[in-house]
Design a protein around this motif. Structure first.
Motif, PDB file in Angstrom:
ATOM      1  N   GLY B 268       0.694  -1.590  -0.376  1.00  0.00           N
ATOM      2  CA  GLY B 268       0.054  -0.094   0.355  1.00  0.00           C
ATOM      3  C   GLY B 268       0.894   1.160   0.258  1.00  0.00           C
ATOM      4  O   GLY B 268       0.623   2.764  -0.306  1.00  0.00           O
ATOM      5  N   GLN B 269       2.581   1.361   0.017  1.00  0.00           N
ATOM      6  CA  GLN B 269       3.252   2.113   0.573  1.00  0.00           C
ATOM      7  C   GLN B 269       3.684   2.353  -1.198  1.00  0.00           C
ATOM      8  O   GLN B 269       3.656   1.378  -1.971  1.00  0.00           O
ATOM      9  CB  GLN B 269       3.787   2.144   1.140  1.00  0.00           C
ATOM     10  CG  GLN B 269       3.270   2.520   2.436  1.00  0.00           C
ATOM     11  CD  GLN B 269       2.981   3.357   3.560  1.00  0.00           C
ATOM     12  OE1 GLN B 269       3.679   4.115   2.867  1.00  0.00           O
ATOM     13  NE2 GLN B 269       2.414   3.305   3.657  1.00  0.00           N
ATOM     14  N   PRO B 270       3.904   3.984  -2.030  1.00  0.00           N
ATOM     15  CA  PRO B 270       4.163   4.173  -2.635  1.00  0.00           C
ATOM     16  C   PRO B 270       5.915   3.591  -3.114  1.00  0.00           C
ATOM     17  O   PRO B 270       7.188   3.571  -1.924  1.00  0.00           O
ATOM     18  CB  PRO B 270       4.465   5.166  -3.082  1.00  0.00           C
ATOM     19  CG  PRO B 270       4.326   6.340  -1.612  1.00  0.00           C
ATOM     20  CD  PRO B 270       3.505   5.036  -0.636  1.00  0.00           C
ATOM     21  N   ALA B 271       5.715   3.024  -3.853  1.00  0.00           N
ATOM     22  CA  ALA B 271       7.575   2.722  -4.438  1.00  0.00           C
ATOM     23  C   ALA B 271       8.254   3.829  -4.977  1.00  0.00           C
ATOM     24  O   ALA B 271       8.472   4.873  -5.410  1.00  0.00           O
ATOM     25  CB  ALA B 271       7.521   1.606  -5.456  1.00  0.00           C
ATOM     26  N   ILE B 272       9.899   3.724  -4.520  1.00  0.00           N
ATOM     27  CA  ILE B 272      10.567   5.290  -5.146  1.00  0.00           C
ATOM     28  C   ILE B 272      11.333   4.527  -5.467  1.00  0.00           C
ATOM     29  O   ILE B 272      12.823   4.001  -5.512  1.00  0.00           O
ATOM     30  CB  ILE B 272      11.102   6.058  -3.609  1.00  0.00           C
ATOM     31  CG1 ILE B 272      10.478   5.592  -2.745  1.00  0.00           C
ATOM     32  CG2 ILE B 272      12.213   6.483  -3.580  1.00  0.00           C
ATOM     33  CD1 ILE B 272      10.607   6.077  -0.723  1.00  0.00           C
ATOM     34  N   LEU B 273      11.520   4.656  -6.882  1.00  0.00           N
ATOM     35  CA  LEU B 273      12.089   4.165  -8.112  1.00  0.00           C
ATOM     36  C   LEU B 273      12.921   4.580  -9.339  1.00  0.00           C
ATOM     37  O   LEU B 273      12.010   5.249  -9.774  1.00  0.00           O
ATOM     38  CB  LEU B 273      11.402   2.594  -8.366  1.00  0.00           C
ATOM     39  CG  LEU B 273      10.913   1.770  -7.574  1.00  0.00           C
ATOM     40  CD1 LEU B 273      10.080   0.690  -7.943  1.00  0.00           C
ATOM     41  CD2 LEU B 273      12.208   0.660  -6.532  1.00  0.00           C
ATOM     42  N   PRO B 274      13.869   5.194  -9.540  1.00  0.00           N
ATOM     43  CA  PRO B 274      14.958   4.517  -8.427  1.00  0.00           C
ATOM     44  C   PRO B 274      15.318   5.003  -6.979  1.00  0.00           C
ATOM     45  O   PRO B 274      15.211   6.439  -7.084  1.00  0.00           O
ATOM     46  CB  PRO B 274      16.466   4.261  -8.910  1.00  0.00           C
ATOM     47  CG  PRO B 274      16.450   5.597  -9.977  1.00  0.00           C
ATOM     48  CD  PRO B 274      14.932   5.823 -10.155  1.00  0.00           C
ATOM     49  N   ASP B 275      15.797   4.924  -5.834  1.00  0.00           N
ATOM     50  CA  ASP B 275      15.878   4.867  -4.870  1.00  0.00           C
ATOM     51  C   ASP B 275      17.085   5.618  -4.998  1.00  0.00           C
ATOM     52  O   ASP B 275      18.152   5.032  -5.306  1.00  0.00           O
ATOM     53  CB  ASP B 275      15.475   4.402  -3.571  1.00  0.00           C
ATOM     54  CG  ASP B 275      15.534   5.343  -2.057  1.00  0.00           C
ATOM     55  OD1 ASP B 275      15.744   6.833  -2.330  1.00  0.00           O
ATOM     56  OD2 ASP B 275      15.949   4.752  -0.877  1.00  0.00           O
TER      57      ASP B 275
END
Lengths: 229, 278
Positions: B268-275
């Motif tokens: 449910g949390q947003p992915a940070i890509l690329p981090d």
């Protein structure tokens, strides 16, 4: 070369049965290939770690033996592995505490403080017992206690806060026999006071030897040590 | 630095066109920072400033070329490969990994699925450097992983737990997370069970704070201290090394079980890509 006698034919027939049987067994193995869904989560975790090539288990380790033993749980590991975190029940904690008390071995000449300057470096050093893609060679360097990972000690270096601050440890507590014993116990096997603590059993596991513990304790208690400035 | 920033702008625009998220990774992260009081998310002001100029964008762009170019003995591109949402479909594929794949009857993470694609579809030998070399910004794996993962930027982690094997793997991963062993008695929870804890100066992410955990497991990420883009498997390897446990096998189900669990923890949390990480 077998002659075509009735006996030989019989043997051939038997051989055919054996071969067919062999195939049947192989097929059964395949279709009965371990069913992950039939296992409990604990059983599956054990299977993945030890049977399913999850880890490199045959590498030699510094303490002797192989990496396999680094994954095998002892009684404390089992008691203190609680899904979701937190502590096990009170009875289990008491058993962990009692076992820890039994485990502690004191130096023959009693607890004495060593060299705080060496202790300062050992408290900082994270070297030791790492294996795998880079393996620590213990003949090249002393094994450190890595205390700073979790504790603040002297403030000239930055320590972590997974454990309590130990800044001014000896200055505020003094160096009574009882105090030295307490600190020794905490390093040797902290479960005697805090069952299922996150802190490693540095003495019990052999991670630190007697001299290293004495030197790190000197760093904590010696009035000259920057911990007590 | 200024020159790099100028170069990064068209890269961001070009990849932005194919990466379907509306917000670039730095804005996804900023939203998380605004939503929760977290020392972990805010620990490196410098990294936050550099995010828009993340060198991992270049790695992803190299990956785009590799992905769409016919390669290997079979001379086919990876467009023929199914990453969970059908052949060649990458949008949102990564945030739904690990997942069960019928063709292998196995739950697989991104790295294992790329290996499968390279060996079974493109025909590479298992010991070909394209398959065998897993780490470093210069490896095919990191380029392709970064490209595929970027197509899920800003999307919510949502690894399916429908197939019985997906559930079994997730649950075994949970056991592994809390399983203490070894000469130092650690488990994953030693470092990731509480928010605001530090190893020396580094603030650790808590598994129980999903806004922190999504950043923690948003790999590939450019690790500033390593000067390389790193993967989930690289992070897991490093953690087991620090815990004084044996080297984990990236092709083994143990690592995939752990990833199934840690992805579920970010659901449910947003992915940070690329981090970008320290």
């Amino acid at each position: 070369m077998l002659k075509k006698t009735p006996i030989a034919a019989g043997i051939a027939a038997l051989a055919t049965i054996f071969i067919a049987g062999g195939c049947a067994v192989a097929d059964a193995d395949k279709s009965n290939a371990v069913d992950y869904t039939a296992m409990t989560p604990e059983e599956l975790a054990e299977h993945l770690i030890f049977e399913a090539n999850g880890f490199v288990l045959d590498q030699e380790v510094q303490e002797g033996g192989t990496t396999r033993q680094r994954m095998v749980q002892d009684d404390l590991h089992k008691a203190c592995s609680v899904i979701g975190g937190g502590d096990p029940d009170q009875e289990t904690l008491e058993a962990v505490r009692a076992a820890a008390a039994e485990s502690i071995v004191y130096p023959e000449g009693g607890i004495e403080l060593g060299d705080w300057e060496r202790g300062r470096e050992l408290a900082w050093s994270g070297f030791g017992y790492r294996v795998g893609h880079k393996t620590d060679d213990h003949s090249a360097r002393d094994v450190g206690g890595n205390c700073y990972n979790c504790h603040q000690l002297a403030t000239d270096r930055t320590g972590g806060n997974l454990g309590p601050s130990l800044t001014g440890y000896g200055k505020t507590r003094g160096t009574s026999e009882a105090m030295l014993k307490y600190a020794y116990d905490m390093i040797y096997n902290p479960h005697v006071y805090f069952p299922c603590t996150n802190m490693p059993r540095f003495g019990h596991s052999g991670f630190l030897d007697e001299q290293a513990i004495a030197d790190i304790m000197a760093y904590m208690f010696d009035p000259e040590s920057p911990v007590n400035e | 630095m200024f020159k790099k920033a100028l170069l990064a702008l068209p890269v961001a625009l070009a990849l932005g066109a194919t990466a379907h998220a509306e917000k670039p990774p730095e804005e996804v992260l900023q939203d998380l920072i605004d939503s929760v009081d977290s020392a972990y998310l805010t620990q490196s002001e410098q990294n936050l400033l550099m995010m828009a100029d993340n060198p991992a964008m270049w790695t992803g762009m190299d990956g785009e070329d590799l992905f769409h170019t016919p390669r290997g003995p079979n001379n086919v591109s990876m467009e023929a490969c199914d990453f969970g949402k059908g052949p060649g479909v990458l949008e949102g594929a990564y945030v739904e990994l690990p997942r069960y794949f019928e063709d292998t009857d196995r739950v697989m993470d991104l790295e294992n699925r790329i290996v499968h694609c390279m060996t079974e579809v493109q025909g590479f030998a298992a010991d070909d450097p394209a398959v065998a070399r897993r780490h470093g910004s210069g490896s095919d794996h990191m380029k392709i992983q970064t490209y595929i993962a970027m197509q899920s930027n800003g999307m919510e982690w949502n690894n399916p737990l429908d197939h019985p094997l997906e559930i079994a793997m997730r649950d075994a991963g949970e056991v592994m997370f809390y399983r203490r062993s070894g000469i130092a008695d650690f488990n994953c929870n030693t470092c990731h069970g509480e928010s605001g804890k530090r190893i020396r100066a580094s603030v650790l992410p808590s598994k129980d704070v999903p806004q922190e955990w999504t950043k923690a497991m948003s790999w590939p990420a450019f690790r500033v201290g390593h000067d390389n883009v790193r993967s989930s498997q690289h992070r897991i390897r490093g953690c087991y090394w620090q815990m004084r446990m044996p080297r984990i096998n990236p092709d083994g189900d143990a690592s995939i079980a752990l990833m199934s669990y840690w992805t579920d923890a970010s659901r449910g949390q947003p992915a940070i890509l690329p981090d970008m990480k320290r």
